[in-house]
Design a protein around this motif. Structure first.
Motif, PDB file in Angstrom:
ATOM      1  N   THR A  91      51.675 -35.501  23.445  1.00  0.00           N
ATOM      2  CA  THR A  91      52.117 -36.804  23.935  1.00  0.00           C
ATOM      3  C   THR A  91      50.980 -37.810  23.858  1.00  0.00           C
ATOM      4  OG1 THR A  91      51.486 -36.377  26.240  1.00  0.00           O
ATOM      5  CG2 THR A  91      53.691 -35.669  25.546  1.00  0.00           C
ATOM      6  N   VAL A  92      51.349 -39.070  23.753  1.00  0.00           N
ATOM      7  CA  VAL A  92      50.341 -40.132  23.710  1.00  0.00           C
ATOM      8  C   VAL A  92      49.534 -40.143  24.992  1.00  0.00           C
ATOM      9  CG1 VAL A  92      50.023 -42.640  23.584  1.00  0.00           C
ATOM     10  CG2 VAL A  92      51.731 -41.530  22.136  1.00  0.00           C
ATOM     11  N   GLN A  93      50.221 -39.909  26.133  1.00  0.00           N
ATOM     12  CA  GLN A  93      49.551 -39.896  27.433  1.00  0.00           C
ATOM     13  C   GLN A  93      48.469 -38.830  27.474  1.00  0.00           C
ATOM     14  OE1 GLN A  93      50.110 -42.067  29.771  1.00  0.00           O
ATOM     15  NE2 GLN A  93      50.159 -41.192  31.819  1.00  0.00           N
ATOM     16  N   GLU A  94      48.747 -37.653  26.935  1.00  0.00           N
ATOM     17  CA  GLU A  94      47.765 -36.574  26.949  1.00  0.00           C
ATOM     18  C   GLU A  94      46.645 -36.841  25.953  1.00  0.00           C
ATOM     19  OE1 GLU A  94      47.542 -31.692  26.664  1.00  0.00           O
ATOM     20  OE2 GLU A  94      49.267 -32.747  25.832  1.00  0.00           O
ATOM     21  N   PHE A  95      46.994 -37.321  24.775  1.00  0.00           N
ATOM     22  CA  PHE A  95      45.975 -37.517  23.747  1.00  0.00           C
ATOM     23  C   PHE A  95      45.015 -38.660  24.089  1.00  0.00           C
ATOM     24  CE2 PHE A  95      44.482 -39.318  19.684  1.00  0.00           C
ATOM     25  CZ  PHE A  95      43.879 -38.192  19.147  1.00  0.00           C
ATOM     26  N   LEU A  96      45.548 -39.774  24.602  1.00  0.00           N
ATOM     27  CA  LEU A  96      44.719 -40.954  24.839  1.00  0.00           C
ATOM     28  C   LEU A  96      44.151 -41.029  26.246  1.00  0.00           C
ATOM     29  CD1 LEU A  96      46.786 -43.710  22.974  1.00  0.00           C
ATOM     30  CD2 LEU A  96      44.846 -42.385  22.122  1.00  0.00           C
ATOM     31  N   LEU A  97      44.834 -40.419  27.237  1.00  0.00           N
ATOM     32  CA  LEU A  97      44.397 -40.558  28.628  1.00  0.00           C
ATOM     33  C   LEU A  97      44.281 -39.227  29.356  1.00  0.00           C
ATOM     34  CD1 LEU A  97      46.361 -43.740  29.784  1.00  0.00           C
ATOM     35  CD2 LEU A  97      43.921 -43.532  29.321  1.00  0.00           C
ATOM     36  N   ALA A  98      44.277 -38.106  28.635  1.00  0.00           N
ATOM     37  CA  ALA A  98      44.104 -36.781  29.239  1.00  0.00           C
ATOM     38  C   ALA A  98      45.097 -36.547  30.370  1.00  0.00           C
ATOM     39  CB  ALA A  98      42.669 -36.611  29.740  1.00  0.00           C
ATOM     40  N   ASN A  99      46.314 -37.088  30.216  1.00  0.00           N
ATOM     41  CA  ASN A  99      47.376 -36.954  31.217  1.00  0.00           C
ATOM     42  C   ASN A  99      47.023 -37.573  32.571  1.00  0.00           C
ATOM     43  OD1 ASN A  99      49.623 -35.911  29.964  1.00  0.00           O
ATOM     44  ND2 ASN A  99      49.008 -33.774  30.249  1.00  0.00           N
ATOM     45  N   ARG A 100      46.014 -38.431  32.585  1.00  0.00           N
ATOM     46  CA  ARG A 100      45.562 -39.070  33.837  1.00  0.00           C
ATOM     47  C   ARG A 100      45.344 -38.018  34.927  1.00  0.00           C
ATOM     48  NH1 ARG A 100      46.615 -44.814  33.550  1.00  0.00           N
ATOM     49  NH2 ARG A 100      48.074 -45.320  31.868  1.00  0.00           N
ATOM     50  N   ASN A 101      44.658 -36.945  34.554  1.00  0.00           N
ATOM     51  CA  ASN A 101      44.531 -35.817  35.484  1.00  0.00           C
ATOM     52  C   ASN A 101      43.104 -35.279  35.552  1.00  0.00           C
ATOM     53  OD1 ASN A 101      45.730 -34.030  37.337  1.00  0.00           O
ATOM     54  ND2 ASN A 101      45.886 -32.424  35.784  1.00  0.00           N
ATOM     55  N   MET A 102      42.110 -36.119  35.264  1.00  0.00           N
ATOM     56  CA  MET A 102      40.715 -35.669  35.266  1.00  0.00           C
ATOM     57  C   MET A 102      40.092 -35.891  36.642  1.00  0.00           C
ATOM     58  SD  MET A 102      40.287 -34.510  32.223  1.00  0.00           S
ATOM     59  CE  MET A 102      38.534 -34.194  32.334  1.00  0.00           C
ATOM     60  N   SER A 103      39.203 -34.983  37.040  1.00  0.00           N
ATOM     61  CA  SER A 103      38.463 -35.144  38.291  1.00  0.00           C
ATOM     62  C   SER A 103      37.249 -36.034  38.069  1.00  0.00           C
ATOM     63  CB  SER A 103      38.038 -33.784  38.841  1.00  0.00           C
ATOM     64  OG  SER A 103      37.184 -33.127  37.911  1.00  0.00           O
ATOM     65  N   PHE A 104      36.617 -36.433  39.148  1.00  0.00           N
ATOM     66  CA  PHE A 104      35.586 -37.471  39.052  1.00  0.00           C
ATOM     67  C   PHE A 104      34.319 -37.006  38.343  1.00  0.00           C
ATOM     68  CE2 PHE A 104      33.825 -35.291  42.687  1.00  0.00           C
ATOM     69  CZ  PHE A 104      32.463 -35.548  42.631  1.00  0.00           C
TER      70      PHE A 104
ATOM     71  N   LYS B 254      36.967 -44.417  41.266  1.00  0.00           N
ATOM     72  CA  LYS B 254      35.857 -45.073  41.959  1.00  0.00           C
ATOM     73  C   LYS B 254      34.701 -44.105  42.180  1.00  0.00           C
ATOM     74  CE  LYS B 254      38.336 -48.631  44.612  1.00  0.00           C
ATOM     75  NZ  LYS B 254      38.644 -49.116  45.974  1.00  0.00           N
ATOM     76  N   LEU B 255      35.047 -42.881  42.571  1.00  0.00           N
ATOM     77  CA  LEU B 255      34.017 -41.886  42.838  1.00  0.00           C
ATOM     78  C   LEU B 255      33.207 -41.578  41.582  1.00  0.00           C
ATOM     79  CD1 LEU B 255      33.182 -40.356  45.366  1.00  0.00           C
ATOM     80  CD2 LEU B 255      34.598 -38.441  44.624  1.00  0.00           C
ATOM     81  N   SER B 256      33.868 -41.576  40.423  1.00  0.00           N
ATOM     82  CA  SER B 256      33.150 -41.346  39.168  1.00  0.00           C
ATOM     83  C   SER B 256      32.137 -42.454  38.912  1.00  0.00           C
ATOM     84  CB  SER B 256      34.138 -41.240  38.007  1.00  0.00           C
ATOM     85  OG  SER B 256      34.760 -42.484  37.753  1.00  0.00           O
ATOM     86  N   CYS B 257      32.509 -43.690  39.281  1.00  0.00           N
ATOM     87  CA  CYS B 257      31.587 -44.807  39.108  1.00  0.00           C
ATOM     88  C   CYS B 257      30.390 -44.676  40.050  1.00  0.00           C
ATOM     89  CB  CYS B 257      32.340 -46.119  39.372  1.00  0.00           C
ATOM     90  SG  CYS B 257      31.643 -47.549  38.520  1.00  0.00           S
ATOM     91  N   TYR B 258      30.652 -44.228  41.295  1.00  0.00           N
ATOM     92  CA  TYR B 258      29.549 -44.007  42.235  1.00  0.00           C
ATOM     93  C   TYR B 258      28.621 -42.907  41.723  1.00  0.00           C
ATOM     94  CZ  TYR B 258      32.621 -46.434  45.582  1.00  0.00           C
ATOM     95  OH  TYR B 258      33.427 -47.337  46.210  1.00  0.00           O
ATOM     96  N   ALA B 259      29.217 -41.844  41.151  1.00  0.00           N
ATOM     97  CA  ALA B 259      28.420 -40.702  40.713  1.00  0.00           C
ATOM     98  C   ALA B 259      27.541 -41.051  39.516  1.00  0.00           C
ATOM     99  CB  ALA B 259      29.346 -39.530  40.360  1.00  0.00           C
ATOM    100  N   VAL B 260      27.920 -42.056  38.743  1.00  0.00           N
ATOM    101  CA  VAL B 260      27.108 -42.450  37.590  1.00  0.00           C
ATOM    102  C   VAL B 260      25.760 -43.022  38.045  1.00  0.00           C
ATOM    103  CG1 VAL B 260      26.953 -44.072  35.644  1.00  0.00           C
ATOM    104  CG2 VAL B 260      29.054 -42.839  36.047  1.00  0.00           C
ATOM    105  N   PHE B 261      25.740 -43.653  39.229  1.00  0.00           N
ATOM    106  CA  PHE B 261      24.514 -44.335  39.677  1.00  0.00           C
ATOM    107  C   PHE B 261      23.308 -43.390  39.743  1.00  0.00           C
ATOM    108  CE2 PHE B 261      21.704 -45.682  43.161  1.00  0.00           C
ATOM    109  CZ  PHE B 261      21.252 -46.884  42.628  1.00  0.00           C
ATOM    110  N   PRO B 262      23.361 -42.265  40.494  1.00  0.00           N
ATOM    111  CA  PRO B 262      22.189 -41.382  40.489  1.00  0.00           C
ATOM    112  C   PRO B 262      21.919 -40.764  39.120  1.00  0.00           C
ATOM    113  CG  PRO B 262      24.027 -40.357  41.656  1.00  0.00           C
ATOM    114  CD  PRO B 262      24.410 -41.774  41.402  1.00  0.00           C
ATOM    115  N   CYS B 263      22.987 -40.499  38.362  1.00  0.00           N
ATOM    116  CA  CYS B 263      22.788 -39.928  37.026  1.00  0.00           C
ATOM    117  C   CYS B 263      22.047 -40.897  36.111  1.00  0.00           C
ATOM    118  CB  CYS B 263      24.134 -39.556  36.412  1.00  0.00           C
ATOM    119  SG  CYS B 263      25.014 -38.240  37.265  1.00  0.00           S
ATOM    120  N   GLN B 264      22.414 -42.185  36.185  1.00  0.00           N
ATOM    121  CA  GLN B 264      21.724 -43.190  35.379  1.00  0.00           C
ATOM    122  C   GLN B 264      20.250 -43.287  35.776  1.00  0.00           C
ATOM    123  OE1 GLN B 264      22.339 -44.820  32.789  1.00  0.00           O
ATOM    124  NE2 GLN B 264      24.367 -45.712  32.678  1.00  0.00           N
ATOM    125  N   GLN B 265      19.978 -43.196  37.071  1.00  0.00           N
ATOM    126  CA  GLN B 265      18.587 -43.267  37.527  1.00  0.00           C
ATOM    127  C   GLN B 265      17.787 -42.073  37.002  1.00  0.00           C
ATOM    128  OE1 GLN B 265      17.317 -45.797  38.889  1.00  0.00           O
ATOM    129  NE2 GLN B 265      18.948 -46.921  39.905  1.00  0.00           N
TER     130      GLN B 265
END
Length: 621
Positions: free
Chosen positions: A34-47, A270-281
């Motif tokens: 499905t397009v949903q699975e191929f392009l958006l991973a079924n909107r089911n990914m964890s942060f 949102k949590l994925s965006c927060y988690a990027v901060f320490p990783c970027q540092q």
């Protein structure tokens, strides 16, 4: 300086495992049907995997080569870029992600049609495609050329192998394969950089000694509070100009937004965006420490004149091959680290380009496509962009020094696109005419300043070196342009004046300058051509920034600051009243918004192009 069998084996293992991940997701689950699975991973990914994929997408080989060379040559001033990460990730988490996620869109540019009209959407999509197509060929070709220059690794074998492997797992496994290979490649990048730092530090007496010697040589920079935007790197340039650069990457870029939208919930996004901060540092810290280790190691173990690198971006590979020469396998690990950066960036480009092409250009023209045909076409688009990347790599090899302009395009186009989205999100009075004219004005300004800076730098005698630095001869090959464009200023003759000084604007201010141009021109044109009918604006596409900032004002004044847009009241249960004031209760929907009204037990619901229904109260600001 040559690879051993172990080095080749580790490098090959990276490619095999990356391909295996793609094959696994191609043959498991719903098998990308499905397009949903191929392009958006079924909107089911964890942060967590989303966060690491966000980190890997723009942690390209250019940064792995360029940042340590920047620290080696100019000191630790660049380290202050980390100050921009806080606002650069906090603003997307609290403004952009909620808007994009609640609209339940697939392509970022769907927002532009909901907010303005289809013309603005097409302009935004075409601009993004142009940006990524130019960039991805260079990202593939540049590390291969640097590796060839240092180790003798066959150039086109590396280009074809990396390009084909990346195309394979992106086409077969979709976004889910891209995200999980990004996770694997991020770990490889961390391992490669850590190996170099640990071994290099041990050979020169430890990190404490490295820091002490670097401080004695003037490589540990203090805080430069000079506000001059024409100064290459100052605290304000890096911390404030860097915020706009981060917003253009993590706020509105399709490659990143697509990962937010793949999360299973808005909170996970949102949590994925927060988690990027320490990783970027951590990533910035590792790159800067690598540069300091390089500097001290070069002082104590200088290479023979015949072995000196010909350009600054080859410094890292020369250092790695020298410091790890007695440890078979570790040079291969670092090269795997380098190409992991290239793979993660290129695969993200393939997937995001396939998404916007399918959703913004193909689907509107072919609304009757079945799910199976749409999925097949999405895969073919990803394959086509993969082959186009190989073609762009070949074109890159023919352009020579002009590639500095090609690399600059990525930064020059990101600012105007950021300005276009900010115009729509923060200014309800902006109309579609203002959006199109503003975008074109921003692109014109970006290319004027960027190309003017390029021509001026090409006319200069060469790159000046700071005091106590290792002098490097000016090189005219491709890889010189990479670190120069992204991490060094567009340099001109001494004491520039007039337009020449304007061309010396720090590259860190490009996004801020170009996005501001779009907003100012867009607002002016909107006022001259007639403000947007704010009553017809979908409130979910607007962020009421002034009412939020001036929250202490009485309600009637805050309502005026909304420019006539009827935002749902979170504290009120009178949803029907809100709908009537927004012209929806009687079936009146904003033109071009793609909304339809449905009744649901006394409460009005709106639906976006077949997406799941959301109540107005759920989507209130």
């Amino acid at each position: 300086m040559e690879f051993t069998v172990i080095d080749y084996s580790i490098f090959a293992l990276l490619l095999v495992l990356s391909s295996a991940i793609g094959l696994f997701y191609a043959l498991s689950g719903n098998r990308q049907r499905t397009v949903q699975e191929f392009l958006l991973a079924n909107r089911n990914m964890s942060f967590l995997p989303v966060a690491l994929s966000l980190l890997a997408t723009f942690q390209s080989a250019v940064a792995i080569l360029g940042v340590p060379a920047e620290i080696y040559r100019f000191g630790t001033e660049y380290w202050f870029l980390g100050c921009s990460y806080f606002l650069g990730l906090l603003i997307p988490a609290h403004i952009f992600i909620p808007i994009f996620y609640r609209l339940h869109i697939t392509s970022t540019y769907e927002y532009l049609e909901l907010r303005f009209n289809k013309t603005v959407r097409v302009f935004g999509t075409v601009t993004f495609i142009f940006q990524m197509v130019i960039y991805m060929g260079v990202v593939l070709y540049a590390p291969a050329l640097a590796l060839n220059a240092v180790t003798g690794f066959d150039l086109w074998s590396a280009v074809l192998t990396i390009g084909l492997v990346c195309t394979l797992y992106t086409t077969l496994g979709g976004l889910k394969a891209v995200i999980w290979t990004d996770v694997f490649q991020t770990l490889v990048m961390f391992a490669g950089q850590l190996a170099v730092i640990v071994v290099g530090a041990r050979r020169v007496g430890g990190m404490a000694r490295i820091w002490h010697l670097a401080e004695e040589e003037g490589r540990i920079s203090g805080i430069d509070l000079d506000p001059d935007p024409f100064e290459r790197h100052t605290f304000w340039t890096l911390s404030m100009g860097g915020v706009f650069m981060m917003l253009s990457l993590y706020g509105v870029n399709q490659a990143q937004v697509q990962r937010y939208l793949s999360a299973r919930s808005e909170w996970e996004a949102k949590l994925s965006c927060y988690a990027v901060f320490p990783c970027q540092q951590i990533v910035l810290c590792l790159s800067c420490l690598t540069g300091l280790v390089m500097f001290v190691y070069d002082r104590e173990h200088p290479l023979a004149p015949a072995q000196r690198p010909k350009s600054s971006d080859q410094l890292v590979l020369y250092f790695v091959m020298d410091v790890l020469r007695d440890l078979p396998g570790l040079p291969g690990l670092f090269v795997a680290c380098l190409f992991s950066g290239a793979l993660s960036t290129i695969s993200s480009a393939f997937n995001s380009l396939a998404t916007v092409t399918m959703e913004d250009l193909v689907s509107p023209c072919c609304p009757g496509l079945s799910e199976s045909r749409a999925t097949l076409l999405s895969k073919l688009l990803a394959l086509g962009y993969g082959l186009l990347c190989l073609g762009m790599a070949y074109v890159s090899s023919m352009l020579g020094p002009v590639l500095q302009a090609a690399i600059s395009i990525f930064g020059m186009v990101g600012g105007p696109l950021l300005g276009l989205f900010c115009l729509g999100i923060f200014f309800p009075c902006a109309n579609s005419t203002g959006a199109v004219v503003g975008l074109l004005a921003g692109l014109a300004m970006a290319f004027w300043v960027g190309i003017g800076s390029l021509l001026q730098s090409m006319g200069a005698a060469g790159e000046p070196s700071p005091p106590n630095s290792t002098l490097l001869p000016t090189a005219d090959n491709l890889t010189t342009t990479l670190a120069t464009t992204l991490l060094t200023p567009m340099l001109a003759s001494q004491s520039p004046t007039g337009l020449q000084k304007f061309y010396n604007l720090s590259y860190m201010w490009y996004s801020a300058h170009n996005s501001t141009t779009v907003i100012l021109v867009g607002l002016l044109v909107s006022l001259l051509t007639g403000e947007c009918r704010t009553a017809a604006v979908d409130p979910r596409t607007i962020y009421p920034v002034l009412p939020r900032l001036l929250c202490c004002l009485p309600p009637k004044y805050r309502q005026k600051l909304c420019c006539g847009v009827a935002f749902p009241d979170q504290d009120s249960d009178h949803t029907d009243t809100v709908m009537k004031s927004n012209g929806m209760a009687n079936g009146l929907v904003p033109p071009g918004s793609g909304q339809r009204e449905q009744e649901g037990e006394g409460q009005g619901y709106i639906s976006m192009g077949g997406a799941p229904e959301y109540s107005l109260q759920e989507t209130s600001f």
